[in-house]
Design an enzyme around this catalytic site. Structure first.
Site, PDB file in Angstrom:
ATOM      1  N   GLU A  25       0.837  -1.212   0.000  1.00 47.03           N
ATOM      2  CA  GLU A  25       0.000   0.000   0.000  1.00 47.03           C
ATOM      3  C   GLU A  25       0.871   1.261   0.000  1.00 47.03           C
ATOM      4  O   GLU A  25       2.090   1.197   0.210  1.00 47.03           O
ATOM      5  CB  GLU A  25      -0.924   0.017   1.223  1.00 47.03           C
ATOM      6  CG  GLU A  25      -0.165   0.037   2.542  1.00 47.03           C
ATOM      7  CD  GLU A  25      -0.932   0.728   3.662  1.00 47.03           C
ATOM      8  OE1 GLU A  25      -1.390   1.871   3.439  1.00 47.03           O
ATOM      9  OE2 GLU A  25      -1.037   0.141   4.747  1.00 47.03           O
ATOM     10  N   LYS A 161      -3.106  -2.169  15.952  1.00 45.88           N
ATOM     11  CA  LYS A 161      -2.493  -1.300  16.961  1.00 45.88           C
ATOM     12  C   LYS A 161      -3.440  -1.118  18.126  1.00 45.88           C
ATOM     13  O   LYS A 161      -4.649  -1.011  17.941  1.00 45.88           O
ATOM     14  CB  LYS A 161      -2.212   0.074  16.363  1.00 45.88           C
ATOM     15  CG  LYS A 161      -1.000   0.107  15.484  1.00 45.88           C
ATOM     16  CD  LYS A 161      -0.802   1.451  14.884  1.00 45.88           C
ATOM     17  CE  LYS A 161      -1.948   1.925  14.054  1.00 45.88           C
ATOM     18  NZ  LYS A 161      -2.368   1.200  12.931  1.00 45.88           N
TER      19      LYS A 161
HETATM   20  N1  PSU Z   1      -1.804   1.628  10.412  1.00 50.06           N
HETATM   21  C1  PSU Z   1      -0.487   1.981  10.442  1.00 50.06           C
HETATM   22  N2  PSU Z   1      -0.016   2.797   9.489  1.00 50.06           N
HETATM   23  C2  PSU Z   1      -0.817   3.276   8.504  1.00 50.06           C
HETATM   24  C3  PSU Z   1      -2.188   2.877   8.482  1.00 50.06           C
HETATM   25  C4  PSU Z   1      -2.642   2.063   9.453  1.00 50.06           C
HETATM   26  O1  PSU Z   1       0.234   1.563  11.314  1.00 50.06           O
HETATM   27  O2  PSU Z   1      -0.327   4.019   7.665  1.00 50.06           O
HETATM   28  C5  PSU Z   1      -3.056   3.328   7.356  1.00 50.06           C
HETATM   29  C6  PSU Z   1      -3.407   2.159   6.433  1.00 50.06           C
HETATM   30  O3  PSU Z   1      -3.328   2.598   5.092  1.00 50.06           O
HETATM   31  C7  PSU Z   1      -4.842   1.847   6.796  1.00 50.06           C
HETATM   32  C8  PSU Z   1      -5.352   3.216   7.120  1.00 50.06           C
HETATM   33  O4  PSU Z   1      -5.561   1.255   5.748  1.00 50.06           O
HETATM   34  O5  PSU Z   1      -4.296   3.820   7.855  1.00 50.06           O
HETATM   35  C9  PSU Z   1      -6.638   3.191   7.925  1.00 50.06           C
HETATM   36  O6  PSU Z   1      -7.141   4.473   7.999  1.00 50.06           O
HETATM   37  P1  PSU Z   1      -8.649   4.694   8.478  1.00 50.06           P
HETATM   38  O7  PSU Z   1      -8.671   4.264   9.913  1.00 50.06           O
HETATM   39  O8  PSU Z   1      -8.897   6.162   8.272  1.00 50.06           O
HETATM   40  O9  PSU Z   1      -9.509   3.816   7.604  1.00 50.06           O
END
Ligand code: PSU
Ligand code: MN
Length: 312
Positions: A25, A161
């Site tokens: 990603e 996390k």
């Molecule tokens: N967790 C991490 N680093 C990140 C993300 C999640 O440790 O960069 C990113 C990923 O791309 C994940 C996104 O899909 O955050 C989720 O964001 P949201 O909660 O806004 O859907």
């Protein structure tokens, strides 16, 4: 093709000859890690996949086109904090960005969509989005979970996390019918730590990549649309134990609450940044180590899938 998508030549060749390909990603590059280690990590993840015998395909949207595999200069563009207009793209944002000729980094959800369109079945990342704490009030549940329910791509992560509500995240994944497989242990991994201090049990456990490939192929034979979530614990030498990271996460959440501008898609990047500052950078070292660990495991899963059934 009825939508704007370009495959890099090496990715296209690997898919055509049914060789293993692993998607990566780009939100982690543009919005998830500080410069310049974001770019170094993205390159190192690609290298780790190559060394493990698969072809990496970093996914993003550039100038109105889905890109499956990008050049080194494009990777720098995504990671450069001075680049303008690199959006964070989840499922709801994808069509608008393509229709307006925009550029953006893809989240887990959007990367899964693009990988599936390209015929890539395995994807490595760090952490997925999930159910945020307080979701019963703020309804903040990442679109990544819905995507896992409807797009048949296997996502290798290091668990979730602890800035998220992990038990609620696992409940939602159960409701959505997403198989969750922890690799080599019975506890669900907690990203920077091998497990959460509450020792949360994993819904499923596997001890080899072959077992994962068998399950993916059976799910496909059943016509199920869900992806698999593989949760790979961070290597012991790189972890920050739950007792150490726990209070830091609590503090970061308080900082977010105190800041009325932080909600919606800004929340995850904000929390990651606070944890980085409060661990004096140690969280980033762990984050990088677990991304590379996941890239290597994803390459093995992709290879086993190819061995068993060809790359289709
Ligand atoms: N967790 C991490 N680093 C990140 C993300 C999640 O440790 O960069 C990113 C990923 O791309 C994940 C996104 O899909 O955050 C989720 O964001 P949201 O909660 O806004 O859907
Ligand atoms: Mn959210």
């Amino acid at each position: 093709m009825t939508f704007p998508m370009d495959l890099a030549p090496d990715v296209s060749d690997a898919l055509a000859s049914r060789k293993p390909v692993v998607a990566l990603e780009s939100t982690i590059i543009s919005h998830g890690m500080p410069f310049p280690r974001n770019i170094e990590t993205a390159r190192a993840a690609e290298a780790a996949i190559r060394e493990s015998g698969a072809t990496p395909a970093t996914i993003a949207v550039l100038d109105g086109r889905i890109r499956i595999g990008i050049s080194d200069a494009e990777l720098e563009r995504l990671g450069d904090p001075d680049s303008d207009g690199i959006e964070k793209l989840s499922r709801r944002d994808l069509a608008a960005c393509l229709a307006t000729g925009g550029s953006g980094a893809t989240t887990v959800a959007a990367t899964m969509i693009c990988a599936n369109l390209a015929g890539i079945r395995v994807f490595a990342t760090g952490g997925i989005g999930g159910v945020h704490r307080g979701a019963e009030l703020n309804f903040d549940i990442s679109a990544d979970l819905q995507e896992l329910a409807q797009t048949p791509v296997t996502v290798v992560c290091a668990g979730a996390k602890a800035i998220l509500d992990i038990p609620k995240t696992l409940e939602v994944l159960e409701t959505l019918g997403v198989p969750v497989l922890s690799f080599g242990q019975d506890l669900f991994p907690a990203f920077w730590s091998r497990w959460h201090p509450d020792r949360i049990a994993s819904p499923g456990t596997v001890s080899s990549t072959g077992e994962i490939a068998d399950r993916i192929l059976m799910s496909q034979r059943l016509g199920l649309k869900a992806g698999h979530l593989v949760a790979n614990p961070i290597p012991e030498t790189d972890e920050i134990p739950g007792e150490v990271i726990g209070p830091i996460i609590e503090q970061s959440l308080k900082d977010a609450e105190a800041n009325p501008d932080i909600s919606g898609k800004r929340l995850t990047p904000f929390l990651l940044d606070r944890v980085f500052a409060l661990t004096e950078g140690r969280s980033l070292d762990s984050n990088i180590a677990l991304v590379l660990n996941n890239a290597r495991l994803a390459a093995k899963i992709a290879a086993d899938l190819c061995d068993r059934a060809g790359n289709k």
